[in-house]
Scaffold this motif. Structure first.
Motif, PDB file in Angstrom:
ATOM      1  N   GLY A 344       0.799  -1.223   0.000  1.00  0.00           N
ATOM      2  CA  GLY A 344       0.000   0.000   0.000  1.00  0.00           C
ATOM      3  C   GLY A 344       0.827   1.267   0.000  1.00  0.00           C
ATOM      4  N   PHE A 345       1.894   1.297  -0.791  1.00  0.00           N
ATOM      5  CA  PHE A 345       2.820   2.430  -0.748  1.00  0.00           C
ATOM      6  C   PHE A 345       2.526   3.500  -1.785  1.00  0.00           C
ATOM      7  CE2 PHE A 345       4.533  -0.207  -4.064  1.00  0.00           C
ATOM      8  CZ  PHE A 345       5.105   0.668  -4.966  1.00  0.00           C
ATOM      9  N   ILE A 346       1.696   3.206  -2.781  1.00  0.00           N
ATOM     10  CA  ILE A 346       1.476   4.171  -3.858  1.00  0.00           C
ATOM     11  C   ILE A 346       0.422   5.186  -3.437  1.00  0.00           C
ATOM     12  CG2 ILE A 346       0.792   4.516  -6.262  1.00  0.00           C
ATOM     13  CD1 ILE A 346       1.806   1.741  -6.900  1.00  0.00           C
ATOM     14  N   GLU A 347       0.887   6.403  -3.203  1.00  0.00           N
ATOM     15  CA  GLU A 347      -0.003   7.507  -2.879  1.00  0.00           C
ATOM     16  C   GLU A 347       0.031   8.505  -4.040  1.00  0.00           C
ATOM     17  OE1 GLU A 347       1.258   8.867   0.960  1.00  0.00           O
ATOM     18  OE2 GLU A 347       0.931   6.908   1.903  1.00  0.00           O
ATOM     19  N   THR A 348      -0.481   9.692  -3.830  1.00  0.00           N
ATOM     20  CA  THR A 348      -0.592  10.646  -4.939  1.00  0.00           C
ATOM     21  C   THR A 348       0.752  10.929  -5.599  1.00  0.00           C
ATOM     22  OG1 THR A 348      -2.492  11.694  -3.875  1.00  0.00           O
ATOM     23  CG2 THR A 348      -1.364  12.953  -5.581  1.00  0.00           C
ATOM     24  N   VAL A 349       1.775  11.170  -4.791  1.00  0.00           N
ATOM     25  CA  VAL A 349       3.094  11.501  -5.342  1.00  0.00           C
ATOM     26  C   VAL A 349       3.644  10.338  -6.150  1.00  0.00           C
ATOM     27  CG1 VAL A 349       5.493  12.021  -4.753  1.00  0.00           C
ATOM     28  CG2 VAL A 349       3.633  13.187  -3.557  1.00  0.00           C
ATOM     29  N   GLU A 350       3.547   9.129  -5.598  1.00  0.00           N
ATOM     30  CA  GLU A 350       4.086   7.960  -6.293  1.00  0.00           C
ATOM     31  C   GLU A 350       3.327   7.690  -7.595  1.00  0.00           C
ATOM     32  OE1 GLU A 350       5.518   8.238  -2.438  1.00  0.00           O
ATOM     33  OE2 GLU A 350       3.395   7.937  -2.939  1.00  0.00           O
ATOM     34  N   ARG A 351       2.014   7.906  -7.575  1.00  0.00           N
ATOM     35  CA  ARG A 351       1.233   7.715  -8.801  1.00  0.00           C
ATOM     36  C   ARG A 351       1.714   8.662  -9.901  1.00  0.00           C
ATOM     37  NH1 ARG A 351      -3.392   8.152  -6.719  1.00  0.00           N
ATOM     38  NH2 ARG A 351      -3.860  10.334  -7.155  1.00  0.00           N
ATOM     39  N   GLU A 352       1.929   9.913  -9.547  1.00  0.00           N
ATOM     40  CA  GLU A 352       2.418  10.876 -10.537  1.00  0.00           C
ATOM     41  C   GLU A 352       3.806  10.495 -11.037  1.00  0.00           C
ATOM     42  OE1 GLU A 352       2.204  14.576  -8.504  1.00  0.00           O
ATOM     43  OE2 GLU A 352       0.019  14.769  -8.712  1.00  0.00           O
ATOM     44  N   GLU A 353       4.633   9.974 -10.141  1.00  0.00           N
ATOM     45  CA  GLU A 353       5.986   9.579 -10.538  1.00  0.00           C
ATOM     46  C   GLU A 353       5.972   8.367 -11.466  1.00  0.00           C
ATOM     47  OE1 GLU A 353       8.466  11.190  -6.631  1.00  0.00           O
ATOM     48  OE2 GLU A 353       7.510   9.220  -6.585  1.00  0.00           O
ATOM     49  N   LEU A 354       5.024   7.469 -11.266  1.00  0.00           N
ATOM     50  CA  LEU A 354       4.930   6.311 -12.155  1.00  0.00           C
ATOM     51  C   LEU A 354       4.516   6.729 -13.563  1.00  0.00           C
ATOM     52  CD1 LEU A 354       3.333   3.652  -9.777  1.00  0.00           C
ATOM     53  CD2 LEU A 354       5.594   3.550 -10.845  1.00  0.00           C
ATOM     54  N   TYR A 355       3.621   7.685 -13.661  1.00  0.00           N
ATOM     55  CA  TYR A 355       3.255   8.196 -14.985  1.00  0.00           C
ATOM     56  C   TYR A 355       4.415   8.982 -15.599  1.00  0.00           C
ATOM     57  CZ  TYR A 355      -1.661   6.832 -14.745  1.00  0.00           C
ATOM     58  OH  TYR A 355      -2.825   6.105 -14.699  1.00  0.00           O
ATOM     59  N   ALA A 356       5.118   9.756 -14.775  1.00  0.00           N
ATOM     60  CA  ALA A 356       6.266  10.503 -15.288  1.00  0.00           C
ATOM     61  C   ALA A 356       7.344   9.556 -15.803  1.00  0.00           C
ATOM     62  CB  ALA A 356       6.835  11.408 -14.194  1.00  0.00           C
ATOM     63  N   ALA A 357       7.474   8.390 -15.164  1.00  0.00           N
ATOM     64  CA  ALA A 357       8.458   7.403 -15.615  1.00  0.00           C
ATOM     65  C   ALA A 357       8.126   6.900 -17.018  1.00  0.00           C
ATOM     66  CB  ALA A 357       8.514   6.239 -14.630  1.00  0.00           C
ATOM     67  N   LEU A 358       6.842   6.824 -17.354  1.00  0.00           N
ATOM     68  CA  LEU A 358       6.457   6.446 -18.718  1.00  0.00           C
ATOM     69  C   LEU A 358       6.970   7.474 -19.725  1.00  0.00           C
ATOM     70  CD1 LEU A 358       2.745   5.305 -18.178  1.00  0.00           C
ATOM     71  CD2 LEU A 358       4.743   3.838 -18.506  1.00  0.00           C
ATOM     72  N   ALA A 381      -0.126   5.251 -21.126  1.00  0.00           N
ATOM     73  CA  ALA A 381      -0.914   5.698 -19.972  1.00  0.00           C
ATOM     74  C   ALA A 381      -2.331   5.143 -20.023  1.00  0.00           C
ATOM     75  CB  ALA A 381      -0.938   7.221 -19.919  1.00  0.00           C
ATOM     76  N   ALA A 382      -2.894   5.055 -21.231  1.00  0.00           N
ATOM     77  CA  ALA A 382      -4.240   4.492 -21.369  1.00  0.00           C
ATOM     78  C   ALA A 382      -4.250   3.027 -20.953  1.00  0.00           C
ATOM     79  CB  ALA A 382      -4.722   4.642 -22.808  1.00  0.00           C
ATOM     80  N   GLY A 383      -3.189   2.303 -21.294  1.00  0.00           N
ATOM     81  CA  GLY A 383      -3.086   0.917 -20.858  1.00  0.00           C
ATOM     82  C   GLY A 383      -3.020   0.799 -19.347  1.00  0.00           C
ATOM     83  N   VAL A 384      -2.259   1.692 -18.726  1.00  0.00           N
ATOM     84  CA  VAL A 384      -2.174   1.709 -17.261  1.00  0.00           C
ATOM     85  C   VAL A 384      -3.542   2.013 -16.658  1.00  0.00           C
ATOM     86  CG1 VAL A 384      -1.164   2.865 -15.265  1.00  0.00           C
ATOM     87  CG2 VAL A 384       0.261   2.375 -17.261  1.00  0.00           C
ATOM     88  N   ASP A 385      -4.216   3.029 -17.193  1.00  0.00           N
ATOM     89  CA  ASP A 385      -5.516   3.443 -16.654  1.00  0.00           C
ATOM     90  C   ASP A 385      -6.553   2.329 -16.738  1.00  0.00           C
ATOM     91  OD1 ASP A 385      -4.606   5.958 -16.021  1.00  0.00           O
ATOM     92  OD2 ASP A 385      -5.274   6.874 -17.902  1.00  0.00           O
ATOM     93  N   ALA A 386      -6.394   1.450 -17.714  1.00  0.00           N
ATOM     94  CA  ALA A 386      -7.380   0.384 -17.902  1.00  0.00           C
ATOM     95  C   ALA A 386      -7.351  -0.644 -16.782  1.00  0.00           C
ATOM     96  CB  ALA A 386      -7.139  -0.305 -19.248  1.00  0.00           C
ATOM     97  N   VAL A 387      -6.229  -0.707 -16.043  1.00  0.00           N
ATOM     98  CA  VAL A 387      -6.105  -1.781 -15.044  1.00  0.00           C
ATOM     99  C   VAL A 387      -5.696  -1.310 -13.656  1.00  0.00           C
ATOM    100  CG1 VAL A 387      -5.546  -3.502 -16.802  1.00  0.00           C
ATOM    101  CG2 VAL A 387      -3.692  -2.219 -15.699  1.00  0.00           C
ATOM    102  N   ARG A 388      -5.179  -0.110 -13.519  1.00  0.00           N
ATOM    103  CA  ARG A 388      -4.549   0.261 -12.245  1.00  0.00           C
ATOM    104  C   ARG A 388      -5.556   0.349 -11.101  1.00  0.00           C
ATOM    105  NH1 ARG A 388      -5.142   5.505 -10.440  1.00  0.00           N
ATOM    106  NH2 ARG A 388      -5.894   7.040 -11.955  1.00  0.00           N
ATOM    107  N   ASP A 389      -5.073  -0.029  -9.904  1.00  0.00           N
ATOM    108  CA  ASP A 389      -5.857   0.086  -8.672  1.00  0.00           C
ATOM    109  C   ASP A 389      -5.343   1.224  -7.791  1.00  0.00           C
ATOM    110  OD1 ASP A 389      -7.322  -2.166  -9.393  1.00  0.00           O
ATOM    111  OD2 ASP A 389      -5.914  -3.531  -8.409  1.00  0.00           O
ATOM    112  N   TRP A 390      -4.291   1.889  -8.204  1.00  0.00           N
ATOM    113  CA  TRP A 390      -3.667   2.909  -7.373  1.00  0.00           C
ATOM    114  C   TRP A 390      -3.956   4.300  -7.922  1.00  0.00           C
ATOM    115  CZ3 TRP A 390      -0.198   4.406 -11.162  1.00  0.00           C
ATOM    116  CH2 TRP A 390       0.255   3.398 -12.039  1.00  0.00           C
TER     117      TRP A 390
END
Length: 390
Positions: A344-358, A381-390
């Motif tokens: 349960g480590f992905i919060e708002t900052v981490e979510r933005e960083e994961l998209y920035a990594a793309l 990003a659309a592929g991520v959005d289709a499945v992400r829980d975070w």
């Protein structure tokens, strides 16, 4: 060495205590009451008092005291009540005790005690001054700006007491200290930038707060020395060279008992820097809610996704490329679903960083392949959005 947390603050304070400090903003002394202590978080509840004046020697000198009520905020009237680190700054002192003026715990948190700032702002608004206020003694600039300023033969800026420098690529601390000799607060941040002649910060004899983040080039010989910077009350170092971190801990941890708050984290070895220079998730290493195992797995997944992306873009086939990129995004999202489900480590900052990594992956692929990939990041990003829980 025991890792047990201390059960009481290094400088004695207790609920009910009245502490005083001189406020540069008010150009007068001001006061606050300690409302509670949290040994687990090592925090102290601090209630600002609606008082300023000449230096008091006892609570009797304050007269009838009352809490500071902030009346010009978006949240309605509320007490100026905040949790700070429980290291009472060395320039502050206890002058006595009074019955608690507030029995409820403080709900806000901050680092670095700043008695007087909210009182000054409240009084300004009480006078009807509504225009945004900025401290004329404060300056926020980039590393490039500082480099330009300090390279010119001009008079020192003795009027600047609080300096914040961001986006540091390379900064000469000797020149900085010459140009801003009266600093009491200094914040330096970069992204694997370099500090040159960092020992020059020892010339800032009035320094009370020092923040250094994501900067390198310093060695043990550059350490700040208590005998040269005797007024230091807060030292925050994050993502700095390991050798420098060890030297600074050695010199400043003994000063905690006298009122210097010390927070040194994410000491980086040369090997770590070489390995993570091009890793957009490198800031996760040492972050409070992210374990080392989780960090390593996250980096491995980033590298796996990056390799899959470059492979998909290298085969020259255009027809099914969008579908392949979408699937790569899905796999990336699902992999981090699994990691996040465990900790349960992905919060708002981490979510933005994961998209920035793309975005970083796509930029790397563009450089490697010498092509412009207009929609690749959006498809991933659309592929991520289709499945992400975070």
């Amino acid at each position: 060495m025991s890792g047990r947390k201390p059960s009481s603050p290094p400088r004695p304070i207790a609920p009910g205590d009245i502490v005083i400090a001189f406020s540069e903003t008010l150009d007068a002394w001001t006061a606050a009451q300690i409302t509670g202590l949290d040994p687990d978080g090592q925090m102290a509840g601090v209630l600002d008092l609606d008082w300023s004046g000449p230096e008091p020697t006892s609570v009797a000198d304050l007269g009838e005291v009352s809490p500071l009520v902030l009346t010009h905020t978006n949240w309605g009237d509320h007490l100026s009540h905040c949790n700070y680190e429980w290291v009472l700054p060395r320039s502050y002192r206890v002058i006595g005790s009074l019955p608690l003026l507030c029995s409820e715990p403080a709900q806000s948190y901050s680092t670095g005690w700043r008695l007087g700032e909210r009182l000054a702002l409240q009084r300004r608004r009480d006078r009807g001054e509504r225009t945004p206020w900025s401290d004329p003694r404060e300056l926020s600039i980039t590393g490039t700006d500082v480099g330009r300023m300090t390279s010119e033969p001009v008079e020192p800026r003795r009027d600047i007491r609080h300096l914040r420098v961001t986006e540091v690529e390379s900064l000469d601390c000797e020149r900085l200290a010459e140009h801003f000799p009266e600093l009491t607060t200094l914040s330096l941040s970069g992204d694997l930038g370099l500090l040159v002649h960092a020992s020059g910060l020892n010339r800032l004899a009035s320094l009370r707060q020092l923040w250094i983040t994501d900067l390198f080039g310093m060695s043990a010989s550059d350490a700040l020395l208590p005998e040269h910077v005797p007024a230091l009350e807060l030292l925050y170092l994050g993502s700095i060279p390991h050798e420098y971190a060890v030297a600074m801990r050695s010199r400043w941890r003994p000063q905690v008992a006298y009122g210097t708050y010390v927070d040194i984290t994410a000491a980086r070895t040369p090997e770590w820097i070489a390995e993570n220079r091009d890793n957009p998730l490198r800031h996760w290493d040492g972050r409070e809610q992210i374990s080392r195992t989780c960090f390593r797995k996250a980096v491995a997944q980033y590298k796996k996704t990056r390799a899959a992306l470059i492979a998909a873009l290298s085969d020259g086939s255009q027809e099914d490329r969008p579908a392949r990129l979408h699937e790569i995004g899905r796999e990336y999202g699902e992999a981090f679903n699994l990691l996040d489900r465990r900790t349960g480590f992905i919060e708002t900052v981490e979510r933005e960083e994961l998209y920035a990594a793309l975005d970083v992956m796509v930029s790397d692929a563009e450089r490697a392949l010498g092509v412009r990939l207009e929609s690749a990041a959006d498809i991933l990003a659309a592929g991520v959005d289709a499945v992400r829980d975070w």
